[in-house]
Design a protein around this motif. Structure first.
Motif, PDB file in Angstrom:
ATOM      1  N   ASP A  79       0.797  -1.228   0.000  1.00  0.00           N
ATOM      2  CA  ASP A  79       0.000   0.000   0.000  1.00  0.00           C
ATOM      3  C   ASP A  79       0.830   1.278   0.000  1.00  0.00           C
ATOM      4  O   ASP A  79       0.269   2.366  -0.175  1.00  0.00           O
ATOM      5  N   ARG A  80       2.129   1.164   0.190  1.00  0.00           N
ATOM      6  CA  ARG A  80       2.968   2.362   0.211  1.00  0.00           C
ATOM      7  C   ARG A  80       3.313   2.849  -1.204  1.00  0.00           C
ATOM      8  O   ARG A  80       3.847   3.932  -1.360  1.00  0.00           O
ATOM      9  N   TYR A  81       3.030   2.045  -2.199  1.00  0.00           N
ATOM     10  CA  TYR A  81       3.396   2.387  -3.567  1.00  0.00           C
ATOM     11  C   TYR A  81       2.242   3.088  -4.275  1.00  0.00           C
ATOM     12  O   TYR A  81       1.095   2.679  -4.179  1.00  0.00           O
ATOM     13  N   ASP A  82       2.583   4.155  -4.981  1.00  0.00           N
ATOM     14  CA  ASP A  82       1.572   5.003  -5.605  1.00  0.00           C
ATOM     15  C   ASP A  82       1.209   4.577  -7.020  1.00  0.00           C
ATOM     16  O   ASP A  82       0.089   4.825  -7.473  1.00  0.00           O
ATOM     17  N   PHE A  83       2.158   4.013  -7.716  1.00  0.00           N
ATOM     18  CA  PHE A  83       1.963   3.712  -9.135  1.00  0.00           C
ATOM     19  C   PHE A  83       2.283   2.252  -9.393  1.00  0.00           C
ATOM     20  O   PHE A  83       3.270   1.728  -8.871  1.00  0.00           O
ATOM     21  N   TRP A  84       1.464   1.640 -10.239  1.00  0.00           N
ATOM     22  CA  TRP A  84       1.589   0.213 -10.525  1.00  0.00           C
ATOM     23  C   TRP A  84       1.482  -0.056 -12.020  1.00  0.00           C
ATOM     24  O   TRP A  84       0.743   0.629 -12.740  1.00  0.00           O
ATOM     25  N   GLY A  85       2.226  -1.063 -12.453  1.00  0.00           N
ATOM     26  CA  GLY A  85       2.054  -1.558 -13.813  1.00  0.00           C
ATOM     27  C   GLY A  85       0.931  -2.580 -13.865  1.00  0.00           C
ATOM     28  O   GLY A  85       0.317  -2.899 -12.842  1.00  0.00           O
ATOM     29  N   GLN A  86       0.709  -3.098 -15.060  1.00  0.00           N
ATOM     30  CA  GLN A  86      -0.376  -4.067 -15.263  1.00  0.00           C
ATOM     31  C   GLN A  86       0.046  -5.497 -14.945  1.00  0.00           C
ATOM     32  O   GLN A  86      -0.810  -6.368 -14.807  1.00  0.00           O
ATOM     33  N   GLY A  87       1.327  -5.732 -14.832  1.00  0.00           N
ATOM     34  CA  GLY A  87       1.811  -7.060 -14.471  1.00  0.00           C
ATOM     35  C   GLY A  87       2.202  -7.908 -15.665  1.00  0.00           C
ATOM     36  O   GLY A  87       1.738  -7.681 -16.790  1.00  0.00           O
ATOM     37  N   THR A  88       3.066  -8.866 -15.402  1.00  0.00           N
ATOM     38  CA  THR A  88       3.478  -9.831 -16.423  1.00  0.00           C
ATOM     39  C   THR A  88       3.459 -11.219 -15.791  1.00  0.00           C
ATOM     40  O   THR A  88       3.920 -11.402 -14.659  1.00  0.00           O
ATOM     41  N   GLN A  89       2.907 -12.174 -16.503  1.00  0.00           N
ATOM     42  CA  GLN A  89       2.723 -13.515 -15.963  1.00  0.00           C
ATOM     43  C   GLN A  89       4.007 -14.321 -16.076  1.00  0.00           C
ATOM     44  O   GLN A  89       4.629 -14.381 -17.145  1.00  0.00           O
TER      45      GLN A  89
END
Length: 123
Positions: free
Chosen positions: A108-118
């Motif tokens: 929860d401390r992170y503001d920005f996220w990518g969409q992820g890679t499997q």
């Protein structure tokens, strides 16, 4: 607008290796930290590794020490997660995330996220 784009995931056999990339854009990341997290099937998202962009300080989750490495290419604003000796339990969606200041182990401390890679590791 901050954008994080992960790449490099795929299917690998147990014992194999992968190198994930996170391309960051949209602002000056010199005072940011970038973390890698993963979320396996039916599991909560968990910390894997992180790096402080300006001085290159790193942190690796204890279970992954000796197998995973994190690095950055400042010129290209890329952060890499190198993964060796992959095991089926490493199967997950891997996300990169960014936050101002020092890195954190807390999602929860992170503001920005990518969409992820499997990443899928077969036995």
């Amino acid at each position: 607008q901050v954008e994080l784009v992960e790449s490099g995931g795929g299917l690998v056999q147990a014992g194999g290796s992968l190198k994930l990339s996170c391309a960051a854009s949209g602002r000056d990341f010199s005072n940011y930290a970038v973390g890698w997290f993963r979320q396996g099937p039916g599991k909560e998202r968990e910390f894997v590794a992180a790096i402080k962009w300006d001085n290159g300080a790193t942190a690796i989750a204890d279970p992954e020490k000796g197998r995973f490495t994190i690095s950055r290419d400042g010129a290209k604003t890329l952060v890499y997660l190198g993964m060796n000796n992959l095991q089926p339990e490493d199967t997950a969606v891997y996300y990169c995330a960014a936050k101002p200041g020092m890195f954190s182990f807390v999602v929860d401390r992170y503001d920005f996220w990518g969409q992820g890679t499997q990443v899928t590791v077969s036995s």
